[in-house]
Design an enzyme around this catalytic site. Structure first.
Site, PDB file in Angstrom:
ATOM      1  N   CYS A   1     -18.394 -24.006   6.652  1.00 25.44           N
ATOM      2  CA  CYS A   1     -18.726 -23.455   7.968  1.00 25.44           C
ATOM      3  C   CYS A   1     -17.503 -22.834   8.611  1.00 25.44           C
ATOM      4  O   CYS A   1     -16.446 -23.457   8.691  1.00 25.44           O
ATOM      5  CB  CYS A   1     -19.194 -24.556   8.903  1.00 25.44           C
TER       6      CYS A   1
ATOM      7  N   GLU B   1     -21.025 -11.985   3.028  1.00 27.75           N
ATOM      8  CA  GLU B   1     -20.986 -13.173   2.184  1.00 27.75           C
ATOM      9  C   GLU B   1     -22.270 -13.995   2.280  1.00 27.75           C
ATOM     10  O   GLU B   1     -22.896 -14.071   3.336  1.00 27.75           O
ATOM     11  CB  GLU B   1     -19.794 -14.044   2.577  1.00 27.75           C
TER      12      GLU B   1
HETATM   13  N1  SAH Z   1     -23.382 -17.314  15.062  1.00 25.48           N
HETATM   14  C1  SAH Z   1     -24.225 -18.406  14.648  1.00 25.48           C
HETATM   15  C2  SAH Z   1     -24.303 -18.534  13.164  1.00 25.48           C
HETATM   16  C3  SAH Z   1     -23.038 -19.024  12.509  1.00 25.48           C
HETATM   17  S1  SAH Z   1     -23.329 -20.616  11.947  1.00 25.48           S
HETATM   18  C4  SAH Z   1     -23.760 -19.672  15.347  1.00 25.48           C
HETATM   19  O1  SAH Z   1     -22.757 -19.627  16.031  1.00 25.48           O
HETATM   20  O2  SAH Z   1     -24.416 -20.701  15.237  1.00 25.48           O
HETATM   21  C5  SAH Z   1     -21.791 -21.192  11.471  1.00 25.48           C
HETATM   22  C6  SAH Z   1     -21.496 -22.566  12.042  1.00 25.48           C
HETATM   23  O3  SAH Z   1     -20.137 -22.923  11.686  1.00 25.48           O
HETATM   24  C7  SAH Z   1     -21.536 -22.546  13.540  1.00 25.48           C
HETATM   25  O4  SAH Z   1     -21.999 -23.758  14.053  1.00 25.48           O
HETATM   26  C8  SAH Z   1     -20.071 -22.357  13.859  1.00 25.48           C
HETATM   27  O5  SAH Z   1     -19.784 -22.669  15.155  1.00 25.48           O
HETATM   28  C9  SAH Z   1     -19.429 -23.264  12.830  1.00 25.48           C
HETATM   29  N2  SAH Z   1     -18.005 -22.997  12.639  1.00 25.48           N
HETATM   30  C10 SAH Z   1     -17.326 -21.887  12.959  1.00 25.48           C
HETATM   31  N3  SAH Z   1     -16.018 -22.024  12.669  1.00 25.48           N
HETATM   32  C11 SAH Z   1     -15.863 -23.259  12.142  1.00 25.48           C
HETATM   33  C12 SAH Z   1     -14.751 -23.976  11.618  1.00 25.48           C
HETATM   34  N4  SAH Z   1     -13.546 -23.442  11.554  1.00 25.48           N
HETATM   35  N5  SAH Z   1     -14.969 -25.224  11.155  1.00 25.48           N
HETATM   36  C13 SAH Z   1     -16.213 -25.766  11.181  1.00 25.48           C
HETATM   37  N6  SAH Z   1     -17.293 -25.120  11.638  1.00 25.48           N
HETATM   38  C14 SAH Z   1     -17.123 -23.883  12.120  1.00 25.48           C
END
Ligand code: SAH
Length: 380
Positions: free
Chosen positions: A374, A93
């Site tokens: 996110c 995606e």
């Molecule tokens: N693996 C990398 C890239 C992903 S970024 C990382 O962890 O940074 C995606 C962002 O969305 C990250 O900060 C992740 O922690 C956040 N995220 C994941 N699940 C989420 C959720 N349910 N609600 C809000 N943010 C979330």
């Protein structure tokens, strides 16, 4: 799946050779490459090529290493999510976000994710594979095509950068599925291409990581002035390890040391991402999704990371550093037993951080109605 040659990563000489091999004059190569740089998904859109040639090209080649399987637009039309199919059938995606400061593309670095964070949808099916540099470039081009084909006016080269009405991608955030710092070689190749060939300034590129320390050090060594974002999500190791298994390998102090060193080297402000989450009343705290029994024994139940004391604890880690904390109220994920705290709790957390001397803002989520916010990205 197709094994047709992919034209988008051919050198000009290779493309000319391909075109003359089809019995066509050389200048067609230049025309085709202009379309490809705008993200043309196939040859039928290349209006300055004669129809029989477009047909011939469609039969014998592909523009990009990805095809659009599904396109979803948010109700406010500012966000578009693409489900893309790679040549081997893997699906990923990509999200295009039109914002007041420009057009930003959220790029995935891996198909699936191995990190196992307890709040995130992207990891539910595990890691499938790393994406190649070309597959990451293709994601930007797909978004570029959306912008280009949607705008009927001036040619792409005449659009000013940073103009919200323009039709160029101006920002890249590597915040899609996967952990980009497990795929650093392809990531760096992709970003070099984005900067040199797509004209996206380093300062408008952000890479987000859950905290792979050697990967952060590699970016520091690489020393391009891109923005680094760390998904922190907890102010201490006990809670962070319960939420993010990677913390057992790279604990907070090591991650932050590496991240501060990176920001000092690049001169860029470090971004700390912090989801605000709690276990909703009535949730099954024994759910295997939450954490293991031993983790739970160390924690207050129900799990939460958004109490004012936790803001104080977080501030102590960050005070005095060039950081911005991005607070992200938890986005709903059906399989995950977490919810966003109340709006009041979110603001209280933010106020506490600010009073403790830490720059903070609340991230405005985009495209939650199409599952593109996110942590919601998955193959859907
Ligand atoms: N693996 C990398 C890239 C992903 S970024 C990382 O962890 O940074 C995606 C962002 O969305 C990250 O900060 C992740 O922690 C956040 N995220 C994941 N699940 C989420 C959720 N349910 N609600 C809000 N943010 C979330």
């Amino acid at each position: 799946m197709t094994s047709k040659p992919i034209l988008f990563n051919m050198t000009p000489a290779e493309l000319e050779q391909f075109v003359t091999g089809l019995g066509e004059p050389k200048f067609r190569a230049k025309q085709i490459s202009e379309w490809i740089s705008r993200g043309a998904p196939d040859f039928s859109v290349m209006k300055n090529l004669p129809e029989p040639l477009r047909q011939k090209l469609n039969d014998s080649a592909q523009t990009m290493p990805a095809t659009i399987d599904k396109r979803l637009e948010s109700a406010d039309k500012q966000t578009v999510k693409f489900l893309l199919a790679m040549a081997d059938g893997q699906k990923i995606e990509t999200v295009l976000m039109r914002t007041s400061y420009g057009n930003s593309v959220c790029v995935s670095g891996q198909a699936g994710c191995a990190m196992g964070c307890k709040f995130c949808a992207s990891t539910l099916l595990g890691l499938h594979r790393n994406l190649t540099m070309n597959e990451m470039i293709a994601q930007v081009l797909v978004a570029q095509w959306e912008l280009y084909s949607g705008a009927n006016s001036r040619p792409i080269s005449q659009k000013p950068n940073g103009d919200p009405n323009n039709n160029e991608v101006s920002h890249i955030v590597v915040m899609g599925t996967g952990e980009p710092l497990q795929n650093t070689e392809n990531l760096r190749g992709f970003l070099e291409y984005a900067n040199s060939k797509l004209g996206i300034s380093w300062r408008r590129i952000t890479v987000s990581t859950c905290g792979i320390v050697p990967g952060i050090a590699e970016l520091t060594e690489w020393a391009r002035p891109i923005n680094l974002a760390i998904s922190l999500h907890a102010p201490n190791d006990t809670l962070r390890s319960a939420l993010m298994p990677i913390n057992n390998k790279y604990p907070i102090a090591e991650v932050l040391d590496a991240a501060f060193a990176n920001s000092e080297k690049t001169g860029r402000q470090l971004m700390i991402e912090y989801i605000l989450l709690e276990t909703p009343v009535g949730a099954n705290v024994n759910s295997p999704d939450l954490c293991t029994n031993s983790d739970r024994a160390n924690l207050h139940s129900p799990l939460r990371n958004c109490a004012p004391e936790q803001a104080v604890e977080l501030a102590a880690l960050l005070r005095g550093k060039n950081v911005m904390v991005n607070l992200i109220p938890m986005n709903a994920v059906a399989e995950r037993d977490f919810a966003a705290p109340s709006g009041n709790a979110v603001h209280r957390f933010q106020d506490t951080l600010i009073q403790s001397g830490v720059h903070t803002r609340i991230r405005r989520e985009r495209g939650a109605d199409i599952g593109s916010a996110c942590g919601q990205l998955r193959i859907k």
